[in-house]
Design an enzyme around this catalytic site. Structure first.
Site, short mmCIF file in Angstrom:
data_model
loop_
_atom_site.label_atom_id
_atom_site.label_comp_id
_atom_site.label_asym_id
_atom_site.label_seq_id
_atom_site.Cartn_x
_atom_site.Cartn_y
_atom_site.Cartn_z
N CYS A 1 0.86 -1.19 0.00
CA CYS A 1 0.00 0.00 0.00
C CYS A 1 0.89 1.23 0.00
O CYS A 1 1.70 1.42 0.91
CB CYS A 1 -0.91 -0.01 1.22
N GLN B 1 -21.27 -7.02 9.97
CA GLN B 1 -19.89 -7.48 9.88
C GLN B 1 -19.19 -6.81 8.70
O GLN B 1 -19.75 -6.67 7.62
CB GLN B 1 -19.83 -8.99 9.72
N GLU C 1 -31.01 -7.21 21.25
CA GLU C 1 -30.02 -6.24 20.79
C GLU C 1 -30.39 -4.86 21.34
O GLU C 1 -31.57 -4.51 21.40
CB GLU C 1 -30.01 -6.21 19.25
N CYS D 1 -14.78 -11.00 18.70
CA CYS D 1 -13.82 -10.20 17.92
C CYS D 1 -12.61 -9.83 18.77
O CYS D 1 -11.76 -9.06 18.34
CB CYS D 1 -14.50 -8.94 17.38
#
Length: 374
Positions: free
Chosen positions: A3, A211, A261, A333
């Site tokens: 990059c 996600q 949620e 995560c």
């Protein structure tokens, strides 16, 4: 992956950029196995690799520069804009949209917000691309002042960016380091972005979490479905359910599934998806996962948890430890907080686990494990 932005020190967000991808994936696998070693994982499945580039379906970009020469990217240490429109981890759809959005910023006179002086209006651009190439474009503004200009010039934007299905303005009046505010004004007739993963279509509303890596999300949900199919639970909870990815994938007409949620927008998205799929034994509600569990009369056969980086915490872990739930599917995560939570649930043993590389070029990854009561 190489990059130029990284090599030139203009952006160092991808801390592993330039490292061989195979080495990145192997290091993540080792890290996950080290952290979960004390709990005796029964089977480690091979890590699921991602494409090295073009993987992000959501670009969260800071707008800097001037109204006539805006930058779309990040800010440097002095608060000046660094343009990253050619970012290689963003999807090709993002990279094609950024120049159009830059021209629109000038056309609609959306003055970039200056952090030092606290002047200007446009703070961030949040662009999400669906698997079908449609876009959700969100302009994060300091106030409602630019809304008339946004509405006036919206037809021009939609003509130049025909894949833009949803366009909205998010209002963030506070001067603080957050991405978006509470209030959202949808400017298009369409208010949701269909996200088709596997055989499930989820309807994404603004402010709903999804996600970041579409291909890996598909693999994650498909694997969860496979692991759970053999358990044949009568009842399941999907705690921290977001827009319903896990709940909708395990819905089979036999299992009663409840998703919980905190985000009202995410629950609205999940309910729309449930209705669209005609799933009568699935339901979603807004609420705190821990409070919901502690207030329930009994535990279901299966509890799915997909918490933020902090993990589920001692209170919910303690409840799960004392509950009658025979299985817990934990998608994390942050393997550090996962290990901490597993230590608080010694009666639940991880029988299988798998790393999913949701975030190539960074040290972050997703790990999913199936826990079974001893």
């Amino acid at each position: 992956m190489q990059c130029g932005y990284f090599d030139d020190w203009r952006c160092r967000s991808c801390s592993l950029m330039g490292d061989p991808y195979a080495a990145q994936l192997a290091a993540k696998q080792r890290r996950a196995e080290e952290l979960l070693a004390p709990f005796g994982v029964g089977t480690w499945h091979p890590a699921v690799a991602s494409g090295e580039r073009d993987y992000r379906n959501k670009a969260k970009m800071v707008v800097g520069g001037t109204v006539d020469a805006p930058t779309i990217g990040v800010l440097d240490a002095d608060g000046h804009g660094i343009d990253l429109q050619a970012c290689g981890i963003c999807s090709p759809g993002h990279r094609a949209a950024f120049p159009v959005l830059a021209r629109f910023i000038t056309l609609a006179r959306l003055t970039p917000y200056d952090v030092a002086t606290r002047r200007g209006e446009l703070k961030h651009l949040i662009v999400t691309e669906s698997p079908d190439g449609e876009l959700m474009v969100r302009f994060v503004l300091r106030s409602s002042e630019p809304l008339p200009r946004l509405r006036k010039h919206l037809p021009t934007l939609l003509a130049e960016l025909p894949h833009a299905r949803v366009v909205s303005a998010n209002l963030l009046p506070e001067h603080k380091a957050v991405l978006e505010g509470v209030d959202e004004v949808v400017l298009t007739e369409q208010q949701t972005l269909p996200m088709r993963l596997n055989d499930v279509t989820m309807h994404l509303r603004p402010q709903s979490f999804f996600q970041t890596n579409t291909a890996i999300a598909e693999a994650l949900y498909a694997e969860a479905r496979d692991w759970i199919r053999g358990l044949a639970p009568d009842e399941a909870w999907d705690l921290y359910s977001g827009v319903g990815g896990f709940a909708l994938h395990i819905a089979d007409g036999r299992t009663a599934v409840t998703g919980i949620e905190t985000s009202v927008e995410a629950v609205a998205s999940a309910e729309l998806s449930r209705t669209d799929a005609v799933l009568s034994r699935v339901g979603f509600a807004a609420g705190d996962a821990t409070a919901f569990a502690l207030g329930a009369a009994a535990a279901p056969d299966l509890v799915i948890v997909n918490p933020p980086r902090r993990g589920i915490g001692a209170e919910l872990a303690g409840w799960l430890e004392q509950s009658d739930a025979s299985h817990v599917l934990y998608s994390s995560c942050n393997a550090v907080s996962l290990a901490k939570d597993l230590a608080a649930m010694p009666s639940l043993r991880p029988v299988r686990a798998r790393v999913f590389d949701m975030f190539p070029q960074t040290t972050h990854f997703e790990v999913m494990t199936l826990l079974e009561r001893l």
